[in-house]
Design a protein around this motif. Sequence first.
Motif, short mmCIF file in Angstrom:
data_model
loop_
_atom_site.label_atom_id
_atom_site.label_comp_id
_atom_site.label_asym_id
_atom_site.label_seq_id
_atom_site.Cartn_x
_atom_site.Cartn_y
_atom_site.Cartn_z
N ALA A 168 4.52 2.22 -3.40
CA ALA A 168 3.37 1.56 -2.75
C ALA A 168 2.58 2.63 -2.01
O ALA A 168 2.65 2.75 -0.79
CB ALA A 168 3.85 0.47 -1.79
N PRO A 169 1.81 3.43 -2.78
CA PRO A 169 1.18 4.63 -2.21
C PRO A 169 0.27 4.36 -1.02
O PRO A 169 0.20 5.18 -0.11
CB PRO A 169 0.38 5.20 -3.39
CG PRO A 169 0.94 4.58 -4.61
CD PRO A 169 1.51 3.26 -4.21
N GLY A 170 -0.42 3.21 -1.01
CA GLY A 170 -1.37 2.97 0.06
C GLY A 170 -0.83 2.12 1.19
O GLY A 170 -1.58 1.73 2.09
N ALA A 171 0.45 1.79 1.16
CA ALA A 171 1.00 0.86 2.14
C ALA A 171 1.37 1.55 3.44
O ALA A 171 1.66 2.76 3.47
CB ALA A 171 2.22 0.15 1.56
N VAL A 214 -1.39 -13.58 -0.69
CA VAL A 214 -1.15 -13.52 0.75
C VAL A 214 -0.61 -12.13 1.08
O VAL A 214 0.49 -11.76 0.64
CB VAL A 214 -0.16 -14.60 1.19
CG1 VAL A 214 0.16 -14.47 2.68
CG2 VAL A 214 -0.72 -15.99 0.89
N ALA A 215 -1.40 -11.35 1.80
CA ALA A 215 -1.01 -9.98 2.15
C ALA A 215 -1.74 -9.61 3.44
O ALA A 215 -2.71 -8.86 3.44
CB ALA A 215 -1.36 -9.01 1.03
N PRO A 216 -1.24 -10.15 4.57
CA PRO A 216 -1.99 -10.06 5.83
C PRO A 216 -2.29 -8.63 6.28
O PRO A 216 -3.34 -8.37 6.87
CB PRO A 216 -1.05 -10.74 6.85
CG PRO A 216 -0.10 -11.54 6.04
CD PRO A 216 0.02 -10.89 4.70
N GLY A 217 -1.40 -7.68 5.98
CA GLY A 217 -1.60 -6.33 6.47
C GLY A 217 -2.23 -5.39 5.47
O GLY A 217 -2.33 -4.19 5.72
N ALA A 218 -2.64 -5.92 4.31
CA ALA A 218 -3.12 -5.04 3.24
C ALA A 218 -4.59 -4.70 3.42
O ALA A 218 -5.35 -5.43 4.05
CB ALA A 218 -2.89 -5.70 1.89
N THR A 219 -4.99 -3.56 2.85
CA THR A 219 -6.40 -3.17 2.88
C THR A 219 -7.01 -3.17 1.49
O THR A 219 -8.22 -3.06 1.36
CB THR A 219 -6.55 -1.75 3.48
OG1 THR A 219 -5.73 -0.85 2.73
CG2 THR A 219 -6.12 -1.74 4.93
N ASP A 274 3.03 -4.50 3.20
CA ASP A 274 1.90 -4.80 4.09
C ASP A 274 1.68 -6.31 4.23
O ASP A 274 0.57 -6.82 4.13
CB ASP A 274 0.62 -4.10 3.58
CG ASP A 274 0.66 -2.60 3.88
OD1 ASP A 274 1.58 -2.15 4.60
OD2 ASP A 274 -0.23 -1.88 3.39
N GLY A 275 2.77 -7.00 4.46
CA GLY A 275 2.68 -8.43 4.74
C GLY A 275 2.80 -9.33 3.53
O GLY A 275 2.99 -10.54 3.67
N ALA A 276 2.70 -8.78 2.33
CA ALA A 276 2.89 -9.59 1.12
C ALA A 276 4.38 -9.67 0.81
O ALA A 276 5.05 -8.64 0.74
CB ALA A 276 2.14 -8.97 -0.06
N VAL A 316 -1.07 -4.43 -4.46
CA VAL A 316 -1.15 -4.55 -3.00
C VAL A 316 -0.99 -3.16 -2.40
O VAL A 316 0.10 -2.59 -2.43
CB VAL A 316 -0.07 -5.50 -2.45
CG1 VAL A 316 -0.17 -5.58 -0.92
CG2 VAL A 316 -0.18 -6.89 -3.07
N ASP A 317 -2.07 -2.60 -1.94
CA ASP A 317 -2.04 -1.26 -1.35
C ASP A 317 -1.27 -0.28 -2.24
O ASP A 317 -0.42 0.48 -1.77
CB ASP A 317 -1.46 -1.30 0.07
CG ASP A 317 -2.45 -1.88 1.06
OD1 ASP A 317 -3.63 -2.07 0.69
OD2 ASP A 317 -2.05 -2.17 2.20
N GLY A 318 -1.57 -0.33 -3.51
CA GLY A 318 -1.00 0.64 -4.45
C GLY A 318 0.29 0.21 -5.11
O GLY A 318 0.73 0.84 -6.08
#
Lengths: 378, 378
Positions: free
Chosen positions: A58-61, B57-62, A101-103, B100-102
């Motif tokens: 998860a490179p961007g997490a 649903v991924a509250p902390g993801a960008t 990241d919350g998912a 999700v974020d990568g």
Amino acid sequence: MKTSPLLAALAAAVVSIPLGLAQEPAPADDWKPASSNQPGREFPKVNSERRVKFRIVAPGATNVGVTFRDSSPFTRGEDGAWYGHTRPLDEGFHYYLIQVDGAEVPDPNSRMFFGAQRWGSAVEIPAGDQDTYTLKHVPQGQLREVFFHSKSTDTMRRAFIYTPPGYDQNPDRRYPVLYLQHGWGENEYGWGVQGRAREIMDNLIAENKTRPFLIVMIYGMTNETRMGGLRDFDIGPFETVLVQELIPFVDAQFRTLADQPHRAMAGLSMGGMETRMVTLRNPGTFSHIGVFSGGSIALTNLTDVAAFKATNRLVFVSYGSRELGGDRPNRGGDPRANAEALKQAGINSHFYVSPDTAHEWQTWRRSLREFAPLLFQN
Amino acid sequence: MKTSPLLAALAAAVVSIPLGLAQEPAPADDWKPASSNQPGREFPKVNSERRVKFRIVAPGATNVGVTFRDSSPFTRGEDGAWYGHTRPLDEGFHYYLIQVDGAEVPDPNSRMFFGAQRWGSAVEIPAGDQDTYTLKHVPQGQLREVFFHSKSTDTMRRAFIYTPPGYDQNPDRRYPVLYLQHGWGENEYGWGVQGRAREIMDNLIAENKTRPFLIVMIYGMTNETRMGGLRDFDIGPFETVLVQELIPFVDAQFRTLADQPHRAMAGLSMGGMETRMVTLRNPGTFSHIGVFSGGSIALTNLTDVAAFKATNRLVFVSYGSRELGGDRPNRGGDPRANAEALKQAGINSHFYVSPDTAHEWQTWRRSLREFAPLLFQN
């Protein structure tokens, strides 16, 4: 990965200091891929302490984890992937999801299993008795996916039916039948996949430890969306599907011994509750009863003990050892005491405790293994 | 969700402006849950344009997305979840993962299917001909999971075996057999799950459009980790498992017509390549050949046309229309021309094109539907 165990332990200790786990020794460095992994996947791995180590790409997490409580914080490895591990887990099978990241999502490295109301991940921890539920080169039964029409719900419903080795080769032989139910949040796949019902039966039969019989597995509710709780659960609609529709279908389509002495019902957790309700309401239909982690039958539950004794051939109740004792409530009375009271009343009552397991599949695999040899013996 | 369609369209248009999609009209607001969803899940949804809308649903993801190319950017909805949709997709079945974020992971809302070398997500787009592969209240066959021992690989290997309606009720009847292979990156579950082989056969049989026969499905490689490419693929080990081990097992365990005139092989993509290789090398074993999106058979592939004509009963080749024409290379020659040349040479040659589909399961479902009625007719 040629780091020495000592260096690895040191590195792990150093890394863990700022995370507040300085006192915890490094996990044993004997990780092996879990048997529950997807084909060709190295992670998750399990070590000799029964910890599970994950690798999540998860490179961007910024925040990665798993749903196992008390797991280590996940940190980035040199390859950029996230790594973390669990506390020592019980032997057997455990559902989980990963968190990115919350998912909360399935681990792409795990095979998928239906539990907790979802198709998601799980990990298999090797067990001392795993030989009893491992696929071996012995005569094989079949697990058949069939559909039957349910008039009361106006649906085509899936059933999985285990036929023992030799079923197709002995066209004149008829077999007893066990109706076997999953727990809440699970479905008709449970016993055949994570429950290992087929492997357990094939192995018992190969060792001549059980009489061959059919096992029939269906979804234990009638809500087609497969959601909802137990609070307002009414056994009626499921009882209709099982007793009025499924049993006649099975007796028509398979070579069964289609009478009460050769028909059993068992289930785990919610399925145990259903088994108690359905069998006590239908004494002319079922003769053998199995309740796994799903309460027990007290003498006071029997409106007519003599009538029950006349038709019942077996009451088997089981629990995981971690489900018993302590401050856990014993709804319906202490199950061991209830089993003993049934025995004193002259009922063929058995009580089994799975060592060092909780409300999980390892308890229920062992329960089936102990239950099957007692079935259809008298 | 009582927003008017007009307001919703306006809102979607406004949101999309800064993302460079101002010219795109809002998708049709007639979203319905996909039939491939997990029980009780509202998303993904499909609309009448055959777009798919996701809720993640991924509250902390960008950064959230899906692997379908040309999808809309994913944005947060009022409930905090992420929403996005695809371009219009072809009818039928499509594998995907969410991002999700990568992290590329299964969508927790989708059921799980094995393809692209993984258990992952997929979405089912309604099709004009879906009635042909939908579970209906007609006489039902069974899909049986069985294991056989393979001596050459020293493994227990899984096979799924479709037995047609009535198989258990007609103990003196014997049936022809089709050996049916999946494509690269897939496994023995493919035809029975996403391929809908059971439903297709049950429905054809209910309409008296095909002769009943068994279908046998196994994993088409012998690498136990189930990875690796096709470049160095050697048909030998799989051919040994199929011809020397599986066929004798099936003929011993099931009531087959165990001779060449009643044995067919077919496959999709890599499975089509395998079918061409195995059937041409074993003319005394198979009489009917089906190659779906997996090349074709040219007259020049036949070392002895007269000998082939004497033993072969059918050569069926199919493709999705989007796989043909344009600048696509036709390895092994134009498949339609090859099929025509076989026919001119007096071979029972059929060529089928699935309308408006690509190298995907909708092409292969239709191929099986067209192929089955031609089998074991002469």
